[in-house]
Design a protein around this motif. Sequence first.
Motif, PDB file in Angstrom:
ATOM      1  N   GLN A 197      -3.340  29.021  -7.198  1.00 15.82           N
ATOM      2  CA  GLN A 197      -3.013  29.365  -5.805  1.00 15.82           C
ATOM      3  C   GLN A 197      -3.194  30.842  -5.477  1.00 15.82           C
TER       4      GLN A 197
ATOM      5  N   ILE B 151      -6.588  33.718   1.244  1.00 10.87           N
ATOM      6  CA  ILE B 151      -6.050  32.738   0.305  1.00 10.87           C
ATOM      7  C   ILE B 151      -5.556  31.503   1.061  1.00 10.87           C
TER       8      ILE B 151
ATOM      9  N   THR C 201       6.471  25.254  -9.117  1.00 15.83           N
ATOM     10  CA  THR C 201       5.485  25.330  -8.047  1.00 15.83           C
ATOM     11  C   THR C 201       5.155  23.931  -7.563  1.00 15.83           C
TER      12      THR C 201
ATOM     13  N   ASN D 173      -1.759  36.472   2.849  1.00 12.95           N
ATOM     14  CA  ASN D 173      -3.176  36.728   2.620  1.00 12.95           C
ATOM     15  C   ASN D 173      -3.996  35.629   3.305  1.00 12.95           C
TER      16      ASN D 173
ATOM     17  N   LYS E 240       5.888  30.556   5.938  1.00 14.17           N
ATOM     18  CA  LYS E 240       6.046  29.125   5.662  1.00 14.17           C
ATOM     19  C   LYS E 240       4.952  28.766   4.655  1.00 14.17           C
ATOM     20  N   GLY E 241       5.094  27.620   4.023  1.00 15.46           N
ATOM     21  CA  GLY E 241       4.142  27.242   2.981  1.00 15.46           C
ATOM     22  C   GLY E 241       2.803  26.780   3.532  1.00 15.46           C
ATOM     23  N   ALA E 242       1.783  26.813   2.645  1.00 15.01           N
ATOM     24  CA  ALA E 242       0.424  26.474   3.084  1.00 15.01           C
ATOM     25  C   ALA E 242      -0.338  25.609   2.095  1.00 15.01           C
TER      26      ALA E 242
HETATM   27  N1  MCN Z   1       0.258  31.879   1.313  1.00 16.99           N
HETATM   28  C1  MCN Z   1       0.122  32.998   2.120  1.00 16.99           C
HETATM   29  N2  MCN Z   1       0.823  33.057   3.291  1.00 16.99           N
HETATM   30  C2  MCN Z   1       1.627  32.054   3.686  1.00 16.99           C
HETATM   31  C3  MCN Z   1       1.762  30.897   2.875  1.00 16.99           C
HETATM   32  C4  MCN Z   1       1.061  30.855   1.683  1.00 16.99           C
HETATM   33  O1  MCN Z   1      -0.636  33.892   1.783  1.00 16.99           O
HETATM   34  N3  MCN Z   1       2.309  32.126   4.830  1.00 16.99           N
HETATM   35  C5  MCN Z   1      -0.421  31.807   0.021  1.00 16.99           C
HETATM   36  C6  MCN Z   1       0.608  31.851  -1.106  1.00 16.99           C
HETATM   37  O2  MCN Z   1       1.044  33.098  -1.369  1.00 16.99           O
HETATM   38  C7  MCN Z   1      -0.118  31.148  -2.227  1.00 16.99           C
HETATM   39  C8  MCN Z   1      -0.899  30.077  -1.471  1.00 16.99           C
HETATM   40  O3  MCN Z   1      -1.063  30.549  -0.134  1.00 16.99           O
HETATM   41  O4  MCN Z   1      -0.973  32.033  -2.855  1.00 16.99           O
HETATM   42  C9  MCN Z   1      -0.139  28.735  -1.450  1.00 16.99           C
HETATM   43  O5  MCN Z   1       1.174  29.017  -1.127  1.00 16.99           O
HETATM   44  P1  MCN Z   1       2.355  27.959  -0.971  1.00 16.99           P
HETATM   45  O6  MCN Z   1       2.178  27.201   0.259  1.00 16.99           O
HETATM   46  O7  MCN Z   1       3.614  28.680  -1.189  1.00 16.99           O
HETATM   47  O8  MCN Z   1       2.118  26.898  -2.142  1.00 16.99           O
HETATM   48  P2  MCN Z   1       2.457  27.123  -3.693  1.00 16.99           P
HETATM   49  O9  MCN Z   1       1.961  28.429  -4.098  1.00 16.99           O
HETATM   50  O10 MCN Z   1       3.861  26.732  -3.942  1.00 16.99           O
HETATM   51  O11 MCN Z   1       1.515  26.068  -4.349  1.00 16.99           O
HETATM   52  C10 MCN Z   1       1.853  24.698  -4.371  1.00 16.99           C
HETATM   53  C11 MCN Z   1       0.899  23.924  -3.527  1.00 16.99           C
HETATM   54  C12 MCN Z   1       0.980  22.517  -3.875  1.00 16.99           C
HETATM   55  S1  MCN Z   1       2.459  21.754  -3.574  1.00 16.99           S
HETATM   56  C13 MCN Z   1      -0.075  21.857  -4.443  1.00 16.99           C
HETATM   57  S2  MCN Z   1       0.067  20.227  -4.827  1.00 16.99           S
HETATM   58  C14 MCN Z   1      -1.269  22.565  -4.696  1.00 16.99           C
HETATM   59  C15 MCN Z   1      -1.462  23.744  -3.878  1.00 16.99           C
HETATM   60  O12 MCN Z   1      -0.412  24.449  -3.740  1.00 16.99           O
HETATM   61  N4  MCN Z   1      -1.850  22.537  -5.904  1.00 16.99           N
HETATM   62  C16 MCN Z   1      -2.895  23.385  -6.138  1.00 16.99           C
HETATM   63  N5  MCN Z   1      -2.626  24.385  -3.978  1.00 16.99           N
HETATM   64  C17 MCN Z   1      -3.325  24.318  -5.144  1.00 16.99           C
HETATM   65  N6  MCN Z   1      -4.364  25.128  -5.356  1.00 16.99           N
HETATM   66  C18 MCN Z   1      -4.988  25.091  -6.564  1.00 16.99           C
HETATM   67  N7  MCN Z   1      -6.049  25.903  -6.761  1.00 16.99           N
HETATM   68  N8  MCN Z   1      -4.571  24.271  -7.573  1.00 16.99           N
HETATM   69  C19 MCN Z   1      -3.552  23.422  -7.387  1.00 16.99           C
HETATM   70  O13 MCN Z   1      -3.158  22.653  -8.370  1.00 16.99           O
END
Ligand code: MCN
Length: 792
Positions: free
Chosen positions: A493, A681, A530, A678, A746-748
């Motif tokens: 990620q 990303i 994660t 970012n 928020k998540g992405a």
């Molecule tokens: N991000 C950001 N700004 C935001 C939200 C997120 O810059 N407002 C960035 C985060 O900092 C992170 C990425 O985006 O680098 C994803 O963030 P987030 O939504 O917090 O998700 P997680 O990092 O918790 O990753 C888990 C999520 C899930 S649940 C699955 S399933 C998944 C996914 O991420 N599996 C992945 N993306 C993946 N990407 C890769 N390459 N491999 C996986 O296994």
Amino acid sequence: MTTQMFGAPIKRKEDPRLVTGGGRYLDDLGHDALAAAFVRSPHAHARIVDIDASDAVDVEGVVGIYVHEDLPGRVAEPLPLLIPHPTLTHGRTGYALAKDEVNHVGEPVVMVVATDRYVAEDACQRIRVTYDQLPVVVGIETARDGEQLVHDDVPGNVAAHMLQEVGDVDAAMAAAPHTLTLDLDIERSACMPMEGRGVYARWDRDRGELRMYSSTQTSTGVRAAVAAKLDLPLAKVECIAPDVGGGFGVKIVHPWPEEVLVPWAAMLVGRPVKWAEDRREHFISAAHERGQLQQVTVGFDDDGHLLALDVKLWHDNGAYTPYGIIVPIITSTQLLGPYKPGTYRCEFWSLYTNTVLVTPYRGAGRPQGCFAMERTMDAIADELGLDRTEVRSRNFILPSEMPWDHGLLFQDGRPLKYDSGDFPASLAKLKQLVGWDDFADYRRQAEAEGRKVGLGIGCYVEGTGVGPYEGGHIQVETSGRVNVATGLTSQGQGHETVFAQIVAQELGVRMEDVFVTTGDTRKMPYAVGTFASRAAVMSGSAIALGARQVREKALRIAADALEVSPDDLEIVDGTVRVKGAPTTSMSLGTVSVLSNPLRYAFDEAAKAATQFAGTFDPDKPPVAEGEEPGLEGKGFYSPTQATFANGMHAAVVETDPVTAEIKILRYCVIHDCGTMINPMIVEGQVHGGVAQGVGGALYERMAYDESGQLLNASFMDFLMPYASEVPTIEADHLETPSPLNPLGIKGAGEAGCIPVSAVIASAIEDAEGFPITRMPISPNDLWDLRRRHADG
Ligand code: MCN
């Protein structure tokens, strides 16, 4: 602070290492280790009558062969049920090695440990297991019939039955001017990370310490589970997630049988042992998701306003429920997306089948929920002859109505409350991006050329950043290097980059001076993992809080040394300096030296600091009373509720009038995950998610036969989209900050895949003119549907 790091589309720090072969994945470790391999059940449901390993024991290089009866103490007990729920009245988990019975093809029955994998696999071939086959339950309809049972003591194969109702649905439905019922079907699929699961364990007999590496999404969870199973003090177990080549949900389960068996074997034989999953094992013994049958009955008025929504879901949970019933709970509670349903009832049955177990896969129940809701919105629009976006916007929850409480309980048992979002603005942006209002012209033009095109739409809301907590530790070395540790793991990620951005921004240091470690229980033993798109919100917030502590401390120490007020100081590029008089300054490395009571170190920063601050003065304590030495900070973030991201996608598809081939001509995304750390990303995450969604919409299905054999358990037969099948994704963003966390994020990580099936179905339906009610849809399926509709 001169350079804005937070929010900048910075290239990923980790990529030069990863793309030049510098990654260290599980199977890159432990070349001295023995190898484990497993005899797995070839039957979907059978009693184990006999296991004869006599031909295998003498194979040269075999170190040990183990069956269930060899397992001691808690290793022999059923694996833990991780997320119990009051409605999960019949939760069942398997054993590390099958005891008496197998319930799906691929269940581990015998473990062989040998000098290498070839020898271990050869020995597995020589082990004869005699089975007495039992009736097999495959498919949701068969499970629902309940004539054959997966577990004798689970009536009707029902692991859980749950009902939530808000308002009087029956009364509202009865009074509704219009009602419709849709029967929908989503097939099973699974995530296919490039790297499968794997575990490698070393036992230090003298110290009684176990170090394990696992390709996991939760190293703290694996550590705790393994310590409990092996009856070891937690302090004697370390678990490290090295580089992980994708997880997508399947690596959340902890412990997998192999994660218990491999460390146990390492302790038993006194040598390191390793197992790395192969692709066939991943298909038949990891986990799947998605499979659901759905029935939606909706009541609405002449203007398309929802009055009553009555949803029934039958969810295929496979043979066991180690991860509870989180998936159907998410479907049933997050199905409503951006809409006010009037009244809402959702009832689901989570059903056992003799197939590999079901645990969350990216999106985790939301793609199914979005499919149900969005198919319903399209059906209402068709029924009333309204534009499909118009029906949607008439039912939107408005920004002025935020925070919005649906009156439902979220998967964590707390009220489901949307924190923020601007759905009308998202829709307006999407319509503009895809050219919604001009599509009729485009369609006419395409028709004139003999082409069939359709435009589809799908909207969703996604609960992200769930608790309970995550932590971040920040330490500034005397050299100025900033070490950051958070306990959750990374599977691709880009966490090394985004967490560095947060620290660079908060602390005023350069990105290249920040080094992030994730998933190592030695560095941060308190963590969750994660999943659920939680890292940015959870660890991001925790790291920001930790960095703020460090900043505050650095300013205090520097102010003391420079004899100014902390308010007069700023930190720029790793230097603390007096505002307006930048030459009066000291580096953060120097501050780090000053924060250390011994005040001696062996590097240049230390020398500079000693010159500056004088020699060690026993009468002047370098840190205030009660303060910890060192320039370090530790933040924990523990929110009271999830934060809700949202998005809207639209696609233009073309269906071949002759071959029924389906092509995605355009794919447009408007995405709102609050403030972006970012954007590059985030966009990458959206692209990856859409690619997986395209797989789920058009290609991927688990082809079980009636006896429970997975007929397409290889990449020869299981179709995943190649780059050639993934359309160019046109994405734009809205940033509606979350009021719930310090960064507004928020998540992405899952967003991209959630609405894709709904969008593609909507577009195919628009092109063809008949309802699309199941996913995935292949050219064959479309061809059959055309024939059926032509035949009336
Ligand atoms: N991000 C950001 N700004 C935001 C939200 C997120 O810059 N407002 C960035 C985060 O900092 C992170 C990425 O985006 O680098 C994803 O963030 P987030 O939504 O917090 O998700 P997680 O990092 O918790 O990753 C888990 C999520 C899930 S649940 C699955 S399933 C998944 C996914 O991420 N599996 C992945 N993306 C993946 N990407 C890769 N390459 N491999 C996986 O296994």
